[in-house]
Design a protein around this motif. Structure first.
Motif, mmCIF file in Angstrom:
data_model
loop_
_atom_site.group_PDB
_atom_site.id
_atom_site.type_symbol
_atom_site.label_atom_id
_atom_site.label_comp_id
_atom_site.label_asym_id
_atom_site.label_seq_id
_atom_site.Cartn_x
_atom_site.Cartn_y
_atom_site.Cartn_z
ATOM 1 N N SER A 306 49.461 46.600 34.451
ATOM 2 C CA SER A 306 48.550 45.968 33.490
ATOM 3 C C SER A 306 47.635 44.921 34.112
ATOM 4 C CB SER A 306 49.358 45.355 32.353
ATOM 5 O OG SER A 306 50.384 44.546 32.878
ATOM 6 N N ARG A 307 47.968 44.484 35.355
ATOM 7 C CA ARG A 307 47.043 43.573 36.062
ATOM 8 C C ARG A 307 46.511 44.322 37.277
ATOM 9 N NH1 ARG A 307 49.875 38.757 38.298
ATOM 10 N NH2 ARG A 307 51.577 40.233 38.515
ATOM 11 N N LEU A 308 45.220 44.600 37.253
ATOM 12 C CA LEU A 308 44.625 45.319 38.379
ATOM 13 C C LEU A 308 43.963 44.308 39.317
ATOM 14 C CD1 LEU A 308 43.751 48.027 39.657
ATOM 15 C CD2 LEU A 308 41.687 47.895 38.260
ATOM 16 N N VAL A 389 38.344 38.234 34.289
ATOM 17 C CA VAL A 389 39.599 37.659 33.797
ATOM 18 C C VAL A 389 40.069 36.580 34.767
ATOM 19 C CG1 VAL A 389 41.998 38.174 33.171
ATOM 20 C CG2 VAL A 389 40.212 39.897 32.789
ATOM 21 N N ALA A 390 40.431 35.426 34.224
ATOM 22 C CA ALA A 390 41.030 34.379 35.072
ATOM 23 C C ALA A 390 42.539 34.493 34.968
ATOM 24 C CB ALA A 390 40.572 33.009 34.595
ATOM 25 N N ILE A 395 45.851 37.294 28.554
ATOM 26 C CA ILE A 395 45.889 38.736 28.863
ATOM 27 C C ILE A 395 46.303 39.003 30.315
ATOM 28 C CG2 ILE A 395 44.317 39.603 27.076
ATOM 29 C CD1 ILE A 395 42.082 39.428 29.242
ATOM 30 N N ALA A 396 46.273 37.954 31.154
ATOM 31 C CA ALA A 396 46.731 38.130 32.540
ATOM 32 C C ALA A 396 48.160 37.628 32.717
ATOM 33 C CB ALA A 396 45.800 37.385 33.492
ATOM 34 N N VAL A 407 41.322 43.160 34.802
ATOM 35 C CA VAL A 407 40.904 43.332 36.199
ATOM 36 C C VAL A 407 40.642 41.967 36.830
ATOM 37 C CG1 VAL A 407 39.265 44.454 37.750
ATOM 38 C CG2 VAL A 407 39.813 45.520 35.550
ATOM 39 N N LEU A 408 41.274 41.737 37.981
ATOM 40 C CA LEU A 408 41.069 40.494 38.739
ATOM 41 C C LEU A 408 40.704 40.890 40.168
ATOM 42 C CD1 LEU A 408 44.030 40.015 36.900
ATOM 43 C CD2 LEU A 408 43.172 37.729 37.327
ATOM 44 N N THR A 409 40.272 39.930 40.972
ATOM 45 C CA THR A 409 39.881 40.285 42.347
ATOM 46 C C THR A 409 40.627 39.434 43.371
ATOM 47 O OG1 THR A 409 38.069 38.723 42.277
ATOM 48 C CG2 THR A 409 37.537 41.005 41.726
ATOM 49 N N PHE A 410 40.566 39.907 44.647
ATOM 50 C CA PHE A 410 41.133 39.129 45.759
ATOM 51 C C PHE A 410 40.329 39.451 47.005
ATOM 52 C CE2 PHE A 410 43.124 42.433 48.299
ATOM 53 C CZ PHE A 410 43.207 43.499 47.392
ATOM 54 N N ARG A 411 40.507 38.623 48.040
ATOM 55 C CA ARG A 411 39.784 38.885 49.301
ATOM 56 C C ARG A 411 40.715 39.337 50.413
ATOM 57 N NH1 ARG A 411 35.568 33.812 49.149
ATOM 58 N NH2 ARG A 411 34.461 34.568 47.330
#
Ligand code: NDP
Length: 489
Positions: A306-308, A389-390, A395-396, A407-411
């Motif tokens: 559920s957390r991408l 999304v933070a 929802i996260a 949807v969240l991001t990373f480096r």
């Protein structure tokens, strides 16, 4: 010339595919008007009842018993008697024969079970037919194989059964959860009292027919139905072990209730799995995995992805491909063989999803739902994805248990691990990358009971399943799944 133009127009390739209805027939399922509790191999007339419905249409299906504490006690007494009067002393090879028989009957009657599962639970028939039923039968086959080999599974430890197991299961995989619970318990020589979820009792009740067909000794499997009160009575009763799958909240309450009683306990609770996508992965394959991870079974999956987490460099591409793929998901009648996303299991669950989705919008996330026409009756929710999304958003953080993806991001890989582990849960996770070394590096650091690599939501009876932290403790499946049902001298 005009004629030619007309022909060319007629031959145009359609811009989208329309599917003709492909309904699976309901004829194979024979429903009784009213069901009692299955105790000591007999149907007992219930004192109180409630109505179970089809969530896709709100159609009433049958009257179901609401077990009172006395009725639950009676079921436990019957299980105790069966345990002491033969089942626990039966050679493992004899117990195995019953389990093999149950497995084969489930295979033979799989269409009937699949239709009933979809009718009562709302999940697409192609999932109950191709996932729930084959896996349920596989669990009985698998544990049948262990029944006469316990001394080899645990060498030099002299295993013996624990006694009577009280088992409480949820509504997302009713028959499969029953198989996860009953198969290892019986293989290890225990007897059981099982309570299915209030909204999905019908396949557990049909299973009683299988128990009779397999000529399992009376009282080895007892099924009592009803809401949480029946579950609480089972936890309170004279059982030796409780196995629970469900919400973290109820799991905590059960743990408090059991504390100090000496009863064994395993808890398989909620999750908020991270599905981590690196920029070197096979993108189309990953998108399929993302869709399967969250929209399978309407997202009513404790290990749902559920957390991408998407690596920043491919975020735009992934979201674009994902939205395009979401447009092709067919939402509707669970009994239609083309349906990808079925009905939400209950009104209460629908309201919970709606509340969390509203919170996501309020907190500032960007929502996308593909155009789809939802049926008027029944409980429905369109596949949903949130971007922007933070990590602090509800929802996260919270388990939505519906078809909603954040949807969240990373480096960097280190950042992915840190963000993925930033949750009270620890049930499952996914990694998408072409580098084996990166898979191993990530898997070692992610606090999750199951880590899938370049796939998601894969289950096998030989593979243990269970969580860390607020996702519970104890393992089901595999050799590990026998241990909670055994004592060692
Ligand atoms: P619950 O945890 O309430 O239900 C699981 C099972 O426990 C059901 O059989 C339920 O009965 C029973 N139960 C309820 N209260 C008690 C009690 N006090 N003592 C013993 N047994 C009890 O889940 P819900 O159905 O209420 O769903 C709520 C949320 O839980 C969902 O939105 C989802 O987030 C999460 N959930 C997680 C699951 C998982 O596999 N991790 C599965 C199901 C839900 P009854 O059906 O009558 O309530």
């Amino acid at each position: 010339m005009a004629e030619l133009e007309k022909k060319t127009k007629q031959a145009l390739v359609p811009s989208e595919w329309e599917y003709a209805p492909a309904p699976e027939s309901r004829e194979i399922v024979q429903l009784d008007e009213r069901y009692g509790h299955f105790v000591g191999g007999e149907w007992l007339e219930p004192r109180e009842t409630y109505t179970t419905i089809a969530p896709a249409s709100e159609e009433p299906l049958a009257e179901i018993g609401q077990a009172t504490p006395e009725e639950v006690e009676g079921a436990i007494a019957s299980a105790r008697q069966a345990f002491e009067n033969g089942w626990s002393a039966l050679p493992g090879s004899e117990r195995a024969k019953y389990l093999f028989r149950i497995a084969r009957i489930l295979q033979e009657r799989s269409r009937e079970f699949a239709v009933l599962e979809s009718l009562n639970g709302g999940k697409p028939i192609k999932e109950s037919r191709d996932v729930d039923l084959p896996l349920a039968a596989a669990h009985f086959f698998y544990y049948a194989g262990w029944a006469d080999k316990l001394e080899y599974a645990f060498p030099n430890r002299r295993p013996r059964p624990v006694g009577v197991a009280g088992q409480i299961i949820p509504w997302n995989f009713p028959l499969l959860m029953l198989a996860w619970k009953i198969a290892p318990a019986l293989a290890a020589g225990n007897t059981v009292v099982l309570k299915p979820a209030e909204t999905t009792p019908l396949t557990a009740l049909l299973f009683c027919d299988v128990v009779r067909q397999a000529e399992l000794p009376a009282g080895v499997v007892n099924i009592v139905t009803g809401d949480g009160r029946a579950g609480a009575a089972l936890v309170e009763g004279e059982v030796d072990k409780i196995a629970f799958t469900g919400s973290t909240e109820v799991g905590k309450a059960i743990q408090r209730q059991v504390a100090g009683t000496g009863k064994r306990l395993t808890l398989e609770l909620g999750g908020k799995a991270a599905n981590v996508v690196f920029d070197d992965c096979a993108l189309d394959q990953a998108v399929e995995g993302i869709v399967n991870g969250i929209y399978f079974n309407q997202g009513h999956v404790c290990c749902a992805g559920s957390r991408l987490f998407v690596q920043e460099s491919i975020h735009e591409d992934v979201v674009k491909k994902l939205k395009r793929r979401m447009k092709t998901l067919r939402v509707g009648d669970p009994l239609d063989k083309n349906t990808d996303v079925g009905a939400i299991n209950s009104r209460a669950q629908l309201e919970k999803i709606q509340e969390l989705v509203a919170a996501g919008e309020e907190e500032g996330a960007e929502i996308y739902q593909p155009p789809c026409k939802l049926p008027e009756r029944g409980y429905w929710f369109a596949p949903t994805v949130f971007t922007n999304v933070a990590q602090s958003y509800r929802i996260a953080q919270e388990e939505i248990f519906g078809p909603v993806l954040s949807v969240l991001t990373f480096r960097t890989p280190a950042e992915a691990v840190e963000k993925a582990n930033n949750t009270p849960y620890g049930l499952s996770a996914g990694i998408w990358t072409e580098k084996g070394s990166r898979i191993l590096w990530m898997a070692e650091r992610m606090r999750a009971g199951v880590v899938w690599a370049n796939t998601f939501n894969r289950f096998d009876p030989a593979s243990p399943f269970g969580g860390y932290k607020e996702s519970g403790f104890g393992r089901e499946g595999g050799r590990h799944g026998l241990e909670p049902y055994l004592e060692f001298e």
